[in-house]
Design a protein around this motif. Sequence first.
Motif, PDB file in Angstrom:
ATOM      1  N   ILE A 169       0.827  -1.209   0.000  1.00 51.02           N
ATOM      2  CA  ILE A 169       0.000   0.000   0.000  1.00 51.02           C
ATOM      3  C   ILE A 169       0.860   1.256   0.000  1.00 51.02           C
ATOM      4  O   ILE A 169       0.597   2.211  -0.742  1.00 51.02           O
ATOM      5  CB  ILE A 169      -0.951  -0.003   1.216  1.00 51.02           C
ATOM      6  CG1 ILE A 169      -1.938  -1.169   1.098  1.00 51.02           C
ATOM      7  CG2 ILE A 169      -1.704   1.322   1.324  1.00 51.02           C
ATOM      8  CD1 ILE A 169      -2.783  -1.402   2.345  1.00 51.02           C
ATOM      9  N   ALA A 170       1.930   1.256   0.793  1.00 54.24           N
ATOM     10  CA  ALA A 170       2.797   2.434   0.879  1.00 54.24           C
ATOM     11  C   ALA A 170       3.547   2.692  -0.419  1.00 54.24           C
ATOM     12  O   ALA A 170       3.930   3.831  -0.704  1.00 54.24           O
ATOM     13  CB  ALA A 170       3.784   2.267   2.032  1.00 54.24           C
ATOM     14  N   ARG A 171       3.763   1.647  -1.212  1.00 52.17           N
ATOM     15  CA  ARG A 171       4.571   1.792  -2.428  1.00 52.17           C
ATOM     16  C   ARG A 171       3.770   2.284  -3.625  1.00 52.17           C
ATOM     17  O   ARG A 171       4.341   2.784  -4.600  1.00 52.17           O
ATOM     18  CB  ARG A 171       5.216   0.442  -2.768  1.00 52.17           C
ATOM     19  CG  ARG A 171       6.202   0.471  -3.935  1.00 52.17           C
ATOM     20  CD  ARG A 171       7.498   1.157  -3.559  1.00 52.17           C
ATOM     21  NE  ARG A 171       8.336   1.401  -4.705  1.00 52.17           N
ATOM     22  CZ  ARG A 171       9.111   0.488  -5.309  1.00 52.17           C
ATOM     23  NH1 ARG A 171       9.123  -0.756  -4.856  1.00 52.17           N
ATOM     24  NH2 ARG A 171       9.860   0.806  -6.330  1.00 52.17           N
ATOM     25  N   THR A 172       2.455   2.180  -3.586  1.00 55.30           N
ATOM     26  CA  THR A 172       1.652   2.457  -4.782  1.00 55.30           C
ATOM     27  C   THR A 172       1.843   3.862  -5.378  1.00 55.30           C
ATOM     28  O   THR A 172       1.845   3.990  -6.605  1.00 55.30           O
ATOM     29  CB  THR A 172       0.156   2.220  -4.499  1.00 55.30           C
ATOM     30  OG1 THR A 172      -0.238   2.964  -3.331  1.00 55.30           O
ATOM     31  CG2 THR A 172      -0.116   0.751  -4.269  1.00 55.30           C
ATOM     32  N   PRO A 173       2.023   4.925  -4.583  1.00 55.64           N
ATOM     33  CA  PRO A 173       2.191   6.243  -5.218  1.00 55.64           C
ATOM     34  C   PRO A 173       3.397   6.327  -6.149  1.00 55.64           C
ATOM     35  O   PRO A 173       3.392   7.115  -7.099  1.00 55.64           O
ATOM     36  CB  PRO A 173       2.348   7.191  -4.022  1.00 55.64           C
ATOM     37  CG  PRO A 173       1.652   6.502  -2.898  1.00 55.64           C
ATOM     38  CD  PRO A 173       1.925   5.041  -3.110  1.00 55.64           C
ATOM     39  N   ASP A 174       4.425   5.518  -5.895  1.00 55.49           N
ATOM     40  CA  ASP A 174       5.619   5.559  -6.742  1.00 55.49           C
ATOM     41  C   ASP A 174       5.292   5.207  -8.188  1.00 55.49           C
ATOM     42  O   ASP A 174       5.917   5.715  -9.126  1.00 55.49           O
ATOM     43  CB  ASP A 174       6.686   4.599  -6.215  1.00 55.49           C
ATOM     44  CG  ASP A 174       7.310   5.073  -4.913  1.00 55.49           C
ATOM     45  OD1 ASP A 174       7.090   6.244  -4.552  1.00 55.49           O
ATOM     46  OD2 ASP A 174       8.009   4.281  -4.262  1.00 55.49           O
TER      47      ASP A 174
END
Length: 330
Positions: free
Chosen positions: A306-311
């Motif tokens: 979830i934390a990686r999705t903006p990348d």
Amino acid sequence: MFDAILIEKTQAGQTVRLTSMDTAQLPAGDVLVEVAWSTLNYKDALAMTGASPVVRSFPMVPGVDLSGTVLESDNPAFNPGDRVVLNGWGVGEKHWGGLAGRARLDGDWLVPLPEGITLRQAMAIGTAGYTAMLCVMALEKHGVTPESGEVVVTGAAGGVGSVAVALLAKLGYDVAAVTGRLDESDYLTSLGARTIVDRAELSQPGRPLAKERWAGGIDVAGGVVLANVLAATRYRGTVAACGLAGGMDLPTTVAPFILRGVTLAGVDSVMCPKPDRIAAWQRLAKDLDFDKLDAMTTELPLADVIARTPDFLQGKVRGRVIVPINPALR
């Protein structure tokens, strides 16, 4: 019980969280799969961030890809223990997807995994690599061969682009890799690109027809980039279009099509017929350099997805990102 990512929608908006589930909660389907690996794709990032209305019903388990083994089957094509791969068919959008320990699916969506490809490698390939193979097959269908000349790949450092560069290079094509991240030049050269093209060269509106350069192309961008690729495609060349990272519009003219006989071949991987899927996976088993695949692949724990999705939405991801779910499965 197993872990899963769940997207929910309330009056306050969309939420996404890691949670525990039971098999009984899974939606209907005639095959139950124990998921070994999944992936994180651009579409998954859109779904989890809510940046685009990808999810059609809530709650939803995202994940457009999965590989695993069959646990239970009421479908005559599959038996318990069979290794399978799934890409698309609206999974992760309309039907619960692969970012979970188990998935219950329509068996007609599943493809038997060819010998020579592990469950981990299947997700290192994923929808991105399977789409890249469909694009290569589209170029071949329209007569683009290694002898035809240079082939351009846009978004070359991304998932589709990385696999496309590796595939084309192994097949003997002269590959020009387009990227907006020139610091990835060594990476793209290691995959087999002979020429690196700065995306800025294709990002501004150009002439209806440019100097003929490319015999073919694989485009993930759309928009102005695709318009400029078409304008510089050689007589009777073909461009396979499979993405819209640069926009849904296509500000071009009919000139490349009626004056140079250029073909724009649309490639859809989501609803692609099963025989074409099987053919693409068989080609991948034969034509992909798995050492290069491994070099472009990174692992991301489910808890960190979830934390990686903006990348992904910010163009910060190189190559393929895979998610171990039950990695002991082979």
